[in-house]
Write a protein that holds these residues in place. Structure first.
Motif, mmCIF file in Angstrom:
data_model
loop_
_atom_site.group_PDB
_atom_site.id
_atom_site.type_symbol
_atom_site.label_atom_id
_atom_site.label_comp_id
_atom_site.label_asym_id
_atom_site.label_seq_id
_atom_site.Cartn_x
_atom_site.Cartn_y
_atom_site.Cartn_z
ATOM 1 N N PHE A 186 -67.160 -0.069 36.171
ATOM 2 C CA PHE A 186 -66.451 0.654 37.145
ATOM 3 C C PHE A 186 -67.140 -0.308 38.401
ATOM 4 N N ARG A 187 -66.373 -1.287 39.094
ATOM 5 C CA ARG A 187 -66.781 -2.301 39.835
ATOM 6 C C ARG A 187 -65.334 -2.224 41.021
ATOM 7 N N PRO A 188 -65.925 -2.108 41.949
ATOM 8 C CA PRO A 188 -64.883 -2.618 42.915
ATOM 9 C C PRO A 188 -64.022 -4.541 42.668
ATOM 10 N N GLY A 189 -63.187 -4.302 42.928
ATOM 11 C CA GLY A 189 -62.116 -5.662 43.101
ATOM 12 C C GLY A 189 -61.285 -5.315 41.593
ATOM 13 N N PHE A 190 -60.121 -6.205 42.164
ATOM 14 C CA PHE A 190 -58.847 -5.585 41.572
ATOM 15 C C PHE A 190 -59.422 -7.002 40.200
ATOM 16 N N GLY A 191 -58.761 -6.780 38.889
ATOM 17 C CA GLY A 191 -59.237 -8.117 38.042
ATOM 18 C C GLY A 191 -57.258 -8.173 37.609
ATOM 19 N N LEU A 298 -68.277 9.338 40.819
ATOM 20 C CA LEU A 298 -69.362 8.583 40.621
ATOM 21 C C LEU A 298 -68.353 7.339 40.379
ATOM 22 N N GLU A 299 -67.772 7.799 39.656
ATOM 23 C CA GLU A 299 -67.178 6.558 38.936
ATOM 24 C C GLU A 299 -66.560 6.074 40.550
ATOM 25 N N ALA A 300 -65.525 6.527 40.445
ATOM 26 C CA ALA A 300 -64.344 6.281 41.791
ATOM 27 C C ALA A 300 -65.443 5.611 42.416
ATOM 28 N N MET A 301 -66.045 6.152 43.188
ATOM 29 C CA MET A 301 -67.416 5.341 44.222
ATOM 30 C C MET A 301 -68.053 3.795 43.732
ATOM 31 N N GLY A 304 -64.681 1.062 44.756
ATOM 32 C CA GLY A 304 -64.283 1.185 46.030
ATOM 33 C C GLY A 304 -63.365 2.237 46.181
ATOM 34 N N CYS A 305 -63.430 3.119 45.308
ATOM 35 C CA CYS A 305 -62.571 4.197 45.509
ATOM 36 C C CYS A 305 -63.189 5.882 46.615
ATOM 37 N N PRO A 306 -61.801 5.769 47.670
ATOM 38 C CA PRO A 306 -62.714 6.638 48.752
ATOM 39 C C PRO A 306 -62.203 8.030 48.071
ATOM 40 N N VAL A 307 -63.424 8.986 48.182
ATOM 41 C CA VAL A 307 -63.390 10.313 47.925
ATOM 42 C C VAL A 307 -63.509 11.131 48.587
ATOM 43 N N GLY A 355 -69.243 4.896 49.277
ATOM 44 C CA GLY A 355 -69.938 5.078 48.200
ATOM 45 C C GLY A 355 -70.372 3.626 47.314
ATOM 46 N N LEU A 356 -70.131 2.698 47.700
ATOM 47 C CA LEU A 356 -70.289 1.636 46.790
ATOM 48 C C LEU A 356 -72.142 1.950 46.666
ATOM 49 N N ASP A 357 -72.971 2.029 48.007
ATOM 50 C CA ASP A 357 -74.123 2.046 48.544
ATOM 51 C C ASP A 357 -74.257 3.773 47.655
#
Length: 384
Positions: A186-191, A298-301, A304-307, A355-357
């Motif tokens: 569960f991380r930001p950035g597209f793979g 929590l997974e969304a944050m 990097g997904c806005p909640v 959310g990331l923080d």
């Protein structure tokens, strides 16, 4: 210290949020100087877990139970006499000093000091979501398990408070162990290949995601009403999770609201797909009316997904100030919040950063340390 951990009450048809917490905990038993673990589980559970077991964990595969009819076995299971279709293996846990039941039910029962995990007390707080028989059974099995435990683990301060207030468990015997996420997953950035994967699923370009099983407290009906009231009709809703036979009702409700083309239910999705869905969503909507913790926000944050989330029960504890608040009982308020979120890229950017923080403050290593503390406390209480 030697600990027996029993997973023999695991429903083999359901490996959901609770399962994630169990797996992450077992990964971290790597130092036998802290604790060694005898893990009691069925063959299928052993197969699922084996790649994730820490070096200090020894799995003991239960022997299939062949006596009695399926009905007799089921009744005995509900009474807590033994685990579904299995007896504990011979020798398992014989040298243990403490037994932990992370799935709440104390199966198999033993005389060791007990640590019991209570995930929520929804049957107490929202009794209307359960039949009289279900309430009676949960009261007998869950409440009694907590009261008889040397130590109770709760996954939020909210649930900890309910265990203390509703069940009368002394505060010094109830510990909070927050969930976390696997930050490699569960991380930001597209793979690579994510866009192609979504194209294969034929998902809409702009969607709000809600990963939640179709339980009443998850509030899907209100979310459908909110979607129908949104001004931005380019937004679709993508759902995931176990349906428990309620998908036909959901689709009928969507059709009545004129949303048949804007709602997709993917069912239970593979664990590697869910982070992709978060990363490509416009936002996560989480209008649940009750949570013992609430993993999806929590997974969304972390992705990097806005909640946008309801903030009752434990959810404020999870999202802090990193999410927009939803009124779970007011679909029009929810529609306004979701329209605002869908139409304001700067707002989404601020929520991504916040959310990331916020997600970074939760750690499975911290949760593991709380469990070690619980085992030591239970052992000390057992020696008195």
């Amino acid at each position: 210290m030697r600990v027996a951990i029993s997973l023999l009450s695991q429903d083999e048809a359901q490996y959901t949020g609770t399962w994630t917490a169990v797996r992450e905990l077992l990964r971290r038993f790597s130092d036998p100087r802290q604790a060694t673990v005898d893990l009691l589980c069925t063959a299928s559970t052993t197969a699922r877990l084996r790649p994730d077991l820490g070096a200090a964990v020894r799995p003991w595969t239960a022997r299939p139970l062949r006596v009695g009819s399926p009905r007799v076995r089921r009744v005995a299971t509900l009474a807590g006499v033994y685990a579904p279709n299995a007896w504990p293996p011979r020798g398992a846990g014989q040298a243990a000093e403490v037994v932990h039941y992370p799935l709440t039910l104390p199966v198999p029962s033993c005389a060791l000091p007990r640590v019991v995990t209570i995930h929520d007390l929804q049957h107490r707080d929202l009794p209307g979501n359960f039949s009289p028989a279900q309430r009676a059974w949960r009261g007998l099995m869950y409440d009694r398990a907590a009261r008889r435990a040397a130590v109770v683990i709760a996954h939020s301060d909210y649930t900890r408070g309910r265990v203390i207030d509703l069940l009368g468990v002394p505060a010094d015997r109830v510990l909070t162990s927050h969930h976390a996420v696997d930050q490699a997953t569960f991380r930001p950035g597209f793979g690579p290949g994510e866009a192609e994967l979504l194209a294969e699923l034929a998902l809409p370009d702009r969607y709000i995601l809600y990963p939640a099983s179709l339980w009443p407290h998850k509030n899907h009906a209100a979310l459908l009403e909110a979607l129908s009231a949104m001004r931005d009709t380019s937004i679709s809703l993508v759902l995931t999770g176990a349906t428990f036979g309620r998908e036909v009702e959901l689709r009928a409700s969507a059709a009545e609201l004129g949303l048949a083309g804007r709602v997709r239910h993917l069912g239970l999705v593979a664990s590697d797909l869910l982070p992709v869905l978060y990363r490509h969503a416009v936002a996560l909507a989480f209008p649940s009316s009750y949570e013992g913790f609430g993993m999806p926000p929590l997974e969304a944050m972390a992705c990097g997904c806005p909640v946008a989330s309801s903030l009752g029960t434990s959810l404020r504890e999870v999202v802090g100030d990193a999410a927009l608040g939803l009124d779970a009982g007011d679909p029009r308020q929810m529609a306004g919040v979701l329209d605002r979120l869908a139409g304001d890229e700067q707002l989404r950017g601020r929520l991504r950063a916040a959310g990331l923080d916020r997600a970074g403050t939760f750690s499975w290593d911290t949760a593991h340390a709380v469990h070690i503390e619980a085992y030591r406390l239970a052992r000390a209480l057992g020696r008195r």
